[in-house]
Design a protein around this motif. Structure first.
Motif: not given
Lengths: 376, 233
Positions: B85, B87, B91, B94-95, B98, B126
């Motif tokens: 969960i 992991e 995500a 990430y918006r 990055f 990250d």
């Protein structure tokens, strides 16, 4: 301290995660432990082997299982869940059968490992995807920045060349030879084209970087059509094409950025001119309903190939139907599409064939809640 | 350079995470991905530092779950589900992560051979991304040959190696040796839960190998690099 057989029996009956059932001679369950009843969801007395295990072929029998030395992997029909695998042995007793089994722990373990591995891979792929998307976005921003800068820096010199050529033609045209006048006209025409192209680059750079701002105000759709036709008349005349306006008498006053709408219609018209044969007619037909103003640009060109229909609104994609040796950069329709999108409207190819194409422009008559967004 | 929150802002943000930590932990133990996801999204919407979310929420909760597993209060399945969960929650960041301005430095981060716990290594990659680095994460159980190929291809400014289980330490030693054979000066960062049981002394005399104890230490290391524009000593 030592366990007696009653304690072991109690453990098997009450707590052990084992299948445990005693069948009578007729193959009916006489008794079962709590775990087995919980799996199946209730009392099992009187049930059969087929009630206990998944048996699609109907081949399972107590006799056959009792005759097998090695435990058999069988799937228990778990109430309200997926079947669970157990390694089962059946012992023939005097006048009854004892069925006992333990869970197959290896398969779920392998499944869990594979699912976890897949989850890790999906997570890593999601990371790579997000990273690639960010890289592409960054490159696109750089491209827009470059496009904007280059276009801005080119706009000045082309404007100067065009203006001076026009000035010379106006002031000294009568004293120049026809050849020299022709040279100046060529300078003016090519400068105008370059100017338009540079303007398109600037528009595109602004649109793509999210900086398109509309100045919304009440505007007369009829005036928008007249102005767009007027700005294309020279090009149409040179190509031997006639533009005809067919407008409703009651075309509405719409809420829009009139300058941008003129650009939209001019781009669509200019595209039609490029792709229409000499001597043909382009009709500009305006109509409306309560919510939407509609302008159709109907040409008699050779049509848009089917494979290009999907990309026609994308930058640098051309409609591929030019009838003259004119270069198309594929920006006009892309800009028109984006400007209409910003108005909440749409650019569509209503129909296309070898007899001609109808481009459909839809614009909402009122912007409503969109006003603040686009004005901001 | 990265636009980092001030100490005062971080203190406020830490307090905010503290407020929701227990309920997040409860959701995680229950395996409620949706509820956890809502908590994280709320924090992201409040512009809470991603590093803090990683450290004070994800890492803290996973360490707690590890402790509960060690004392048999939760099953191994619960622990695995919590990791999975977490992991998926990473995500969500990430918006934002990055979209940082690139600083034109790159890193290759991997978990060594036979190391199947990758979440720590991924957090390292990250965090470097948060600081504008281009961080390539190779995942769990990375074969040495694949790692060397990636280093050759990307020519990174540093390599990060993560080990969570002490038994993976020989794999780490082999990996470091293989890198050193080809890249004498390439900075290598090592770290992970495995070092709770020792192992730091194995690298004490090695040049250009830095043990990173936490995400906070990693951030300090990165900031030191940013301020001096060269490899921190």
């Amino acid at each position: 301290m030592s366990l007696d057989s009653d304690q072991i029996a109690d453990y098997i009956h009450d707590s052990a995660p084992l299948l445990f059932a005693v069948f009578d001679r007729e193959g009916r369950i006489q008794s079962a432990n709590r775990h087995t009843e919980q799996l199946l969801g209730g009392r099992l007395t009187g049930k059969t082997l087929q009630d206990l295990f998944v048996d699609f072929g109907g081949h399972l029998s107590l006799e056959a299982l009792a005759a097998t030395e090695a435990p058999q992997r069988l799937d228990v029909s778990v109430l309200g869940g997926l079947p669970e695998s157990y390694f089962v042995r059946v012992y023939a007793l005097d006048g009854s059968y004892l069925c006992i089994g333990h869970p197959d722990t290896d398969s779920p373990k392998q499944l869990a490992e594979q699912v976890l591995e897949l989850n890790r891979e999906v997570g890593n792929l999601a990371r790579e995807l997000a990273k690639s998307e960010a890289t592409l976005q960054h490159l696109n921003d750089l491209k827009n920045q470059f496009l904007g800068m280059a276009a801005h820096d080119l706009r000045g010199p082309t404007g100067v060349a065009m203006n001076y050529a026009e000035f010379i033609l106006d002031e000294a045209g009568s004293s120049l030879s026809n050849e020299h006048v022709g040279f100046l006209e060529t300078i003016i025409l090519t400068s105008q084209r370059m100017h338009q192209l540079v303007d398109s680059f600037l528009d595109l750079s602004m649109i793509e970087s999210g900086n398109l701002r509309l100045k919304l105000q009440p505007c007369d759709l009829g005036d928008v059509v007249h102005e767009s036709v007027r700005s294309n008349e020279r090009g149409a005349r040179q190509a031997g094409i006639t533009i005809v306006e067919e407008l409703d008498d009651t075309l509405p006053i719409i809420e829009a950025d009139d300058g941008k709408l003129i650009q939209v219609l001019s781009n669509v018209l200019s595209n039609g001119i490029k792709h229409s044969p000499e001597g043909s007619v382009i009709r500009v037909v305006g109509s409306h309903n309560e919510q939407t103003a509609i302008v159709r640009v109907i040409d008699q060109g050779s049509g848009i190939p089917e494979e290009l229909l999907q990309t026609i609104s994308q930058p640098f994609a051309t409609s591929g139907r030019s009838v003259r040796e004119e270069r198309s950069h594929g920006l006009g329709l892309a800009i028109a599409h984006k400007v209409l999108e910003a108005h909440g409207g749409k650019l569509e190819v209503e129909q296309t064939s070898t007899q001609g194409t109808t481009m459909l422009i839809r614009v909402p008559t009122r912007q409503g809640d969109r006003k603040e967004q686009v004005d901001a | 350079m990265t636009d980092l929150p001030t100490s005062a802002e971080l203190a406020v943000q830490r307090k905010r995470i503290e407020e929701i930590y227990e309920s997040y932990l409860a959701h995680l133990i229950r395996g409620s991905r949706q509820a956890c996801s809502e908590v994280v999204q709320t924090l992201l919407d409040e512009s809470i530092s991603i590093r803090l979310i990683y450290e004070d929420l994800f890492q803290r909760a996973l360490y707690r779950i590890g402790s509960l597993w060690e004392v048999h209060e939760i099953s191994v399945a619960t622990e695995h589900l919590a990791t999975a969960i977490t992991e998926s929650l990473m995500a969500l960041t990430y918006r934002v992560m990055f979209a940082r301005n690139p600083v034109h430095r790159s890193a290759v981060v991997a978990c060594t051979v036979n190391e199947h716990h990758q979440i720590g290594g991924k957090m390292v990659a990250d965090l470097l991304e948060m600081h504008g680095w281009d961080a390539y994460f190779l995942g769990a159980n990375t074969p040495i040959a694949d790692l060397l190929e990636m280093i050759e291809d990307k020519k990174p400014n540093l390599v990060g190696l993560s080990v969570s289980v002490y038994f993976s330490m020989p794999g780490l030693l082999d990996t470091v040796a293989a890198i050193r054979k080809l890249y004498l000066d390439l900075p290598i960062l090592i770290g992970g839960q495995a070092f709770r049981w020792g192992g730091k002394q194995l690298f004490e005399d090695a040049a250009n190998i830095t043990y990173i104890a936490s995400l906070h230490s990693l951030e300090e290391y990165v900031l030191q690099w940013e301020s001096s524009s060269r490899v921190p000593g």
